[in-house]
Motif scaffolding. Structure first.
Motif, PDB file in Angstrom:
ATOM      1  N   VAL A  79      43.750  31.753  47.960  1.00  0.00           N
ATOM      2  CA  VAL A  79      42.858  32.923  48.050  1.00  0.00           C
ATOM      3  C   VAL A  79      43.086  33.859  46.865  1.00  0.00           C
ATOM      4  CG1 VAL A  79      42.319  34.999  49.386  1.00  0.00           C
ATOM      5  CG2 VAL A  79      42.602  32.809  50.556  1.00  0.00           C
ATOM      6  N   ILE A  80      44.384  34.066  46.523  1.00  0.00           N
ATOM      7  CA  ILE A  80      44.699  34.910  45.364  1.00  0.00           C
ATOM      8  C   ILE A  80      44.093  34.318  44.090  1.00  0.00           C
ATOM      9  CG2 ILE A  80      46.578  35.732  43.882  1.00  0.00           C
ATOM     10  CD1 ILE A  80      48.311  35.915  46.414  1.00  0.00           C
ATOM     11  N   LYS A  81      44.194  32.992  43.974  1.00  0.00           N
ATOM     12  CA  LYS A  81      43.617  32.319  42.810  1.00  0.00           C
ATOM     13  C   LYS A  81      42.116  32.591  42.709  1.00  0.00           C
ATOM     14  CE  LYS A  81      42.224  27.805  41.124  1.00  0.00           C
ATOM     15  NZ  LYS A  81      42.155  26.365  41.353  1.00  0.00           N
ATOM     16  N   ILE A  82      41.397  32.406  43.829  1.00  0.00           N
ATOM     17  CA  ILE A  82      39.938  32.590  43.827  1.00  0.00           C
ATOM     18  C   ILE A  82      39.578  34.031  43.502  1.00  0.00           C
ATOM     19  CG2 ILE A  82      37.855  32.528  45.258  1.00  0.00           C
ATOM     20  CD1 ILE A  82      38.880  29.785  44.421  1.00  0.00           C
ATOM     21  N   LEU A  83      40.280  34.988  44.132  1.00  0.00           N
ATOM     22  CA  LEU A  83      39.974  36.409  43.916  1.00  0.00           C
ATOM     23  C   LEU A  83      40.235  36.818  42.469  1.00  0.00           C
ATOM     24  CD1 LEU A  83      41.389  38.018  47.194  1.00  0.00           C
ATOM     25  CD2 LEU A  83      38.985  37.665  46.578  1.00  0.00           C
ATOM     26  N   CYS A  84      41.385  36.391  41.941  1.00  0.00           N
ATOM     27  CA  CYS A  84      41.724  36.750  40.559  1.00  0.00           C
ATOM     28  C   CYS A  84      40.770  36.087  39.561  1.00  0.00           C
ATOM     29  CB  CYS A  84      43.163  36.351  40.236  1.00  0.00           C
ATOM     30  SG  CYS A  84      44.396  37.380  41.040  1.00  0.00           S
ATOM     31  N   PHE A  85      40.402  34.826  39.839  1.00  0.00           N
ATOM     32  CA  PHE A  85      39.465  34.138  38.950  1.00  0.00           C
ATOM     33  C   PHE A  85      38.099  34.825  38.969  1.00  0.00           C
ATOM     34  CE2 PHE A  85      36.124  30.991  38.208  1.00  0.00           C
ATOM     35  CZ  PHE A  85      36.486  30.539  36.945  1.00  0.00           C
ATOM     36  N   SER A  86      37.637  35.203  40.160  1.00  0.00           N
ATOM     37  CA  SER A  86      36.331  35.877  40.280  1.00  0.00           C
ATOM     38  C   SER A  86      36.348  37.222  39.559  1.00  0.00           C
ATOM     39  CB  SER A  86      35.971  36.077  41.752  1.00  0.00           C
ATOM     40  OG  SER A  86      35.893  34.833  42.425  1.00  0.00           O
ATOM     41  N   ALA A  87      37.438  37.980  39.770  1.00  0.00           N
ATOM     42  CA  ALA A  87      37.548  39.286  39.108  1.00  0.00           C
ATOM     43  C   ALA A  87      37.629  39.120  37.592  1.00  0.00           C
ATOM     44  CB  ALA A  87      38.779  40.029  39.631  1.00  0.00           C
ATOM     45  N   SER A  88      38.395  38.119  37.145  1.00  0.00           N
ATOM     46  CA  SER A  88      38.533  37.874  35.711  1.00  0.00           C
ATOM     47  C   SER A  88      37.185  37.530  35.086  1.00  0.00           C
ATOM     48  CB  SER A  88      39.525  36.718  35.475  1.00  0.00           C
ATOM     49  OG  SER A  88      39.543  36.328  34.124  1.00  0.00           O
ATOM     50  N   THR A  89      36.433  36.647  35.742  1.00  0.00           N
ATOM     51  CA  THR A  89      35.121  36.235  35.225  1.00  0.00           C
ATOM     52  C   THR A  89      34.151  37.403  35.210  1.00  0.00           C
ATOM     53  OG1 THR A  89      35.486  34.014  36.100  1.00  0.00           O
ATOM     54  CG2 THR A  89      33.241  34.585  35.504  1.00  0.00           C
ATOM     55  N   TRP A  90      34.163  38.203  36.279  1.00  0.00           N
ATOM     56  CA  TRP A  90      33.262  39.369  36.377  1.00  0.00           C
ATOM     57  C   TRP A  90      33.544  40.353  35.248  1.00  0.00           C
ATOM     58  CZ3 TRP A  90      34.629  44.439  38.714  1.00  0.00           C
ATOM     59  CH2 TRP A  90      33.520  45.302  38.784  1.00  0.00           C
ATOM     60  N   ILE A  91      34.821  40.670  35.022  1.00  0.00           N
ATOM     61  CA  ILE A  91      35.196  41.631  33.977  1.00  0.00           C
ATOM     62  C   ILE A  91      34.896  41.074  32.592  1.00  0.00           C
ATOM     63  CG2 ILE A  91      37.155  42.830  32.905  1.00  0.00           C
ATOM     64  CD1 ILE A  91      38.407  42.987  35.724  1.00  0.00           C
ATOM     65  N   SER A  92      35.179  39.778  32.386  1.00  0.00           N
ATOM     66  CA  SER A  92      34.954  39.189  31.064  1.00  0.00           C
ATOM     67  C   SER A  92      33.465  39.129  30.720  1.00  0.00           C
ATOM     68  CB  SER A  92      35.565  37.788  30.988  1.00  0.00           C
ATOM     69  OG  SER A  92      34.910  36.888  31.863  1.00  0.00           O
ATOM     70  N   HIS A  93      32.601  38.919  31.726  1.00  0.00           N
ATOM     71  CA  HIS A  93      31.163  38.904  31.462  1.00  0.00           C
ATOM     72  C   HIS A  93      30.669  40.302  31.091  1.00  0.00           C
ATOM     73  CE1 HIS A  93      30.952  34.812  33.104  1.00  0.00           C
ATOM     74  NE2 HIS A  93      29.754  34.758  32.542  1.00  0.00           N
ATOM     75  N   ILE A  94      31.185  41.317  31.786  1.00  0.00           N
ATOM     76  CA  ILE A  94      30.817  42.692  31.431  1.00  0.00           C
ATOM     77  C   ILE A  94      31.237  42.978  29.993  1.00  0.00           C
ATOM     78  CG2 ILE A  94      31.303  45.132  31.898  1.00  0.00           C
ATOM     79  CD1 ILE A  94      31.589  44.386  34.854  1.00  0.00           C
ATOM     80  N   ALA A  95      32.477  42.589  29.648  1.00  0.00           N
ATOM     81  CA  ALA A  95      32.981  42.798  28.287  1.00  0.00           C
ATOM     82  C   ALA A  95      32.123  42.033  27.274  1.00  0.00           C
ATOM     83  CB  ALA A  95      34.429  42.348  28.190  1.00  0.00           C
ATOM     84  N   ALA A  96      31.768  40.797  27.614  1.00  0.00           N
ATOM     85  CA  ALA A  96      30.993  39.962  26.688  1.00  0.00           C
ATOM     86  C   ALA A  96      29.647  40.594  26.362  1.00  0.00           C
ATOM     87  CB  ALA A  96      30.786  38.567  27.285  1.00  0.00           C
ATOM     88  N   HIS A 144      34.286  33.189  28.900  1.00  0.00           N
ATOM     89  CA  HIS A 144      35.055  32.116  29.540  1.00  0.00           C
ATOM     90  C   HIS A 144      36.251  31.652  28.706  1.00  0.00           C
ATOM     91  CE1 HIS A 144      32.126  31.576  32.765  1.00  0.00           C
ATOM     92  NE2 HIS A 144      31.187  31.726  31.853  1.00  0.00           N
ATOM     93  N   MET A 145      36.013  31.400  27.412  1.00  0.00           N
ATOM     94  CA  MET A 145      37.060  30.796  26.610  1.00  0.00           C
ATOM     95  C   MET A 145      38.279  31.704  26.460  1.00  0.00           C
ATOM     96  SD  MET A 145      36.893  29.448  22.699  1.00  0.00           S
ATOM     97  CE  MET A 145      37.068  31.114  22.064  1.00  0.00           C
ATOM     98  N   ILE A 146      38.059  32.991  26.175  1.00  0.00           N
ATOM     99  CA  ILE A 146      39.202  33.888  25.937  1.00  0.00           C
ATOM    100  C   ILE A 146      40.051  34.061  27.186  1.00  0.00           C
ATOM    101  CG2 ILE A 146      39.872  36.253  25.340  1.00  0.00           C
ATOM    102  CD1 ILE A 146      37.573  36.277  23.336  1.00  0.00           C
ATOM    103  N   PRO A 147      39.455  34.476  28.334  1.00  0.00           N
ATOM    104  CA  PRO A 147      40.313  34.628  29.517  1.00  0.00           C
ATOM    105  C   PRO A 147      40.772  33.298  30.112  1.00  0.00           C
ATOM    106  CG  PRO A 147      38.027  35.137  30.060  1.00  0.00           C
ATOM    107  CD  PRO A 147      38.081  34.947  28.582  1.00  0.00           C
ATOM    108  N   GLU A 148      39.826  32.362  30.313  1.00  0.00           N
ATOM    109  CA  GLU A 148      40.189  31.088  30.933  1.00  0.00           C
ATOM    110  C   GLU A 148      41.051  30.240  30.004  1.00  0.00           C
ATOM    111  OE1 GLU A 148      37.021  28.878  32.826  1.00  0.00           O
ATOM    112  OE2 GLU A 148      35.838  30.708  33.017  1.00  0.00           O
ATOM    113  N   GLY A 149      40.740  30.291  28.704  1.00  0.00           N
ATOM    114  CA  GLY A 149      41.510  29.514  27.743  1.00  0.00           C
ATOM    115  C   GLY A 149      42.980  29.898  27.759  1.00  0.00           C
ATOM    116  N   SER A 150      43.245  31.192  27.908  1.00  0.00           N
ATOM    117  CA  SER A 150      44.641  31.651  27.963  1.00  0.00           C
ATOM    118  C   SER A 150      45.360  31.010  29.143  1.00  0.00           C
ATOM    119  CB  SER A 150      44.678  33.180  28.090  1.00  0.00           C
ATOM    120  OG  SER A 150      43.962  33.789  27.034  1.00  0.00           O
ATOM    121  N   GLY A 151      44.680  31.002  30.285  1.00  0.00           N
ATOM    122  CA  GLY A 151      45.283  30.420  31.479  1.00  0.00           C
ATOM    123  C   GLY A 151      45.442  28.915  31.381  1.00  0.00           C
TER     124      GLY A 151
END
Length: 602
Positions: A79-96, A144-151
């Protein structure tokens, strides 16, 4: 050029990070959440390992409560994985999209500040490709690449470290296919990398051809050139398709081998793990954990392969965008100049669109436009009339010489100040995608609706505007299909009237106006320009007979200057132009047969 190349070598990643103004913290937060998501995604494997290990070690009395607790832990981490991934994607799209917005605004600002010729040197297809496609193509890598790539880079590292705690041999064999896949990945980059520039040129050519075909559809139909033009249009698309297919075919094998080998971690892990288990060097639960950790790297390696392609494409896009962002600007001071009068003076003005002396189009122009005077520029087509007018508006800088207003060089005043002083109306007038009211208000954004309507009345616009479906509120995009060239020109003149600048340049501003409205419009312009410095580029010589001075240009040089009366007695070129004009008027009025109506302006 060397500085530009040095800037490219100076780390395109650094350039990318410079685009993140105001969004760096968002991207940083997104990366942290992505890393937490990846680590949390590994924890369920450890929980499953603990549960299996408990079960195997306690077959006689299975501790279901303990096993259930580890299952709940696994669920919690998932659940933590899903929540953190969703939040990360949401924030990164806003930044993008903040970054993309900033890039487009910076490019537009650069276009406005660059010499007009530098912008026009690029095809509409190339500019469209940069502004729309290349910038938009940066969204997936940034989001996607910057946040997900790091992980995904971190996950294999953690997995290999975890495998090392089990057995160093199992850790090594989990990476057995990686070196070979890296070889194929490098080959793919080398093969396809050589074609990126050609791909960009092919894409820009296709875009330009499409835009040209659509914009010129009326001319194509009028001259029955649909077949020829369509062939050119179809050929551009076909050439682009052939190139892309050939490009993809050239690296298909190496790319597929990379995708096949990179995630093949089980090729080494499973057989070696079984061997170690059979010889008592690993427990079954450790084997299961090793297999799960090995399989966890599959997704990361596949993502890294995809991201490597995105990385290369983004690098190329950034370099292309940088070519535009580093276009030279017209130098300008930050402080406004003190202008006490509005006389315009050109001294020994030379100009070349390319900067090369052999391409020079103006050769030592000396001309003074006294404040409040009416000056007309006439001459054969290509003599340099419009170039002189555009240089005064500083669409380009002179190659040699100077242009001053009130004794101040136009280079020594901000472009905004110069724009406030000069109104420029051309034959080719553009309506923006907003209402007719707002299109006129561009002349003075602070003007009230009534002031806009008053300017429209003076420019003889009101009659045709009131016939539009929504009157002044009609979108110009829709109205543009209904308005004639003369009506668009009158809207441009209304803008000029609303701006009320002290220096007015008219490039045959009533060329498309019908005879019925031309006299009214001329009177309105005369009334408006009283006391202003007026420069008129004229083809209808009858409209400039009252000019204080008429300047005759020929081949980029001043042939003669004077009043109408003076030039008719001293300038053969002007005399011939006047006779041709009078002859055309005479033919229009008296040269037609009885009962025929004139199709020419009297």
């Amino acid at each position: 050029m060397e500085n530009k190349k040095a800037a490219k070598k100076d780390s395109w990643l650094k350039v990318l990070l410079s685009y993140t103004e105001g969004s760096g913290r968002r991207l940083g937060t997104s990366v942290v959440l992505s890393v937490i998501s990846i680590v949390s995604g590994l924890m369920p494997y450890y929980c499953i390992y603990c549960g299996i290990d408990l079960y195997i070690r306690n077959l006689n009395q299975v501790p279901m409560q303990e096993i259930l607790r580890w299952c709940l832990y696994a669920l919690l981490f998932y659940v933590i994985k899903i929540l953190c991934f969703s939040a990360s994607t949401w924030i990164s799209h806003i930044a993008a999209y903040h970054i993309l917005e900033g890039l487009r605004l910076r490019l537009t600002d650069r276009f406005l500040k660059a010499p007009l010729g530098d912008v026009e040197n690029h095809s509409i297809g190339e500019i469209k490709s940069i502004m729309v496609e290349k910038i938009e193509n940066m969204e997936p890598p940034i989001a996607h690449m910057i946040p997900e790539g790091s992980g995904h880079i971190l996950l294999p590292v953690i997995s290999v470290l975890a495998l090392l705690t089990l057995d160093w041999r199992i850790a090594l064999v989990s990476l057995v296919t990686v070196p070979l896949s890296l070889v194929f990945m490098t080959l793919t980059m080398v093969i396809s990398g050589k074609s990126f520039t050609q791909y960009d040129q092919s894409n820009a050519h296709m875009n330009s051809t499409i835009v040209e075909y659509i914009e010129g559809i009326e001319v194509i139909k009028a001259f029955g050139r649909a077949g020829t033009s369509y062939e050119k249009y179809a050929k551009a698309i076909l050439d682009y398709k052939k190139f892309v297919v050939k490009w993809l075919s050239s690296n298909w094998i190496t790319m597929k081998m990379t995708f096949a080998l990179f995630p093949s971690t089980l090729l080494g892990t499973l057989p070696v793990g079984l061997y170690l288990t059979m010889h008592g060097e690993m427990t079954i639960s450790q084997l299961v954990l090793a297999v799960m950790l090995s399989m966890s790297m599959v997704t990361s390696f596949a993502k890294i392969e995809v991201f490597s392609e995105n990385l290369r494409e983004m690098q190329y896009n950034i370099e292309s965008i940088q070519d535009f962002l580093t276009m030279r600007e017209l130098p300008q001071p930050s402080t406004r100049a003190n202008i006490v009068s509005h006389d315009v003076k050109l001294e020994n003005v030379h100009f070349s669109y390319t900067g090369e002396e052999k391409d020079e189009v103006l050769h030592g122009i000396d001309l003074t436009l006294p404040a409040g005077s009416f000056t007309a520029l006439v001459g054969p087509s290509g003599s340099g009339k419009s170039t002189v007018a555009r240089l005064i508006s500083r669409f380009w800088d002179v190659t040699e010489g100077s242009i001053t207003i009130g004794g101040v060089n136009i280079k020594d005043m901000p472009l905004e100040q110069l724009s406030e002083m000069v109104s420029f109306v051309t034959q080719d007038n553009f309506l923006f995608r907003c209402s007719i009211l707002e299109n006129i208000r561009l002349g003075n954004p602070a003007a009230s609706d009534e002031q806009v309507r008053e300017a429209a009345r003076k420019a003889c616009c009101e009659e045709f505007i009131e016939k539009l479906p929504q009157g002044y509120d009609t979108p110009a995009g829709e109205a543009g299909k209904r308005l004639s060239g003369g009506e668009k020109q009158r809207i441009a003149i209304a803008r000029m009237m609303l701006k009320n600048a002290p220096i007015v340049i008219l490039d045959e501003a009533t060329a498309f106006t019908d005879p019925e409205n031309e006299n009214k419009l001329q009177r309105s312009i005369e009334e408006l320009t009283k006391g202003k410095t007026l420069l008129v580029i004229a083809h209808r010589l009858s409209t400039i007979t009252a000019a204080d001075q008429i300047v005759v240009l020929k081949d980029g040089c001043i042939e003669a200057k004077g009043t109408q009366k003076e030039l008719l007695g001293s300038c053969p070129l002007y005399e011939r132009m006047w006779q041709a004009h009078v002859g055309a008027r005479h033919w229009a009025v008296g040269g037609r047969k009885e009962g025929e109506e004139s199709c020419l302006v009297p």
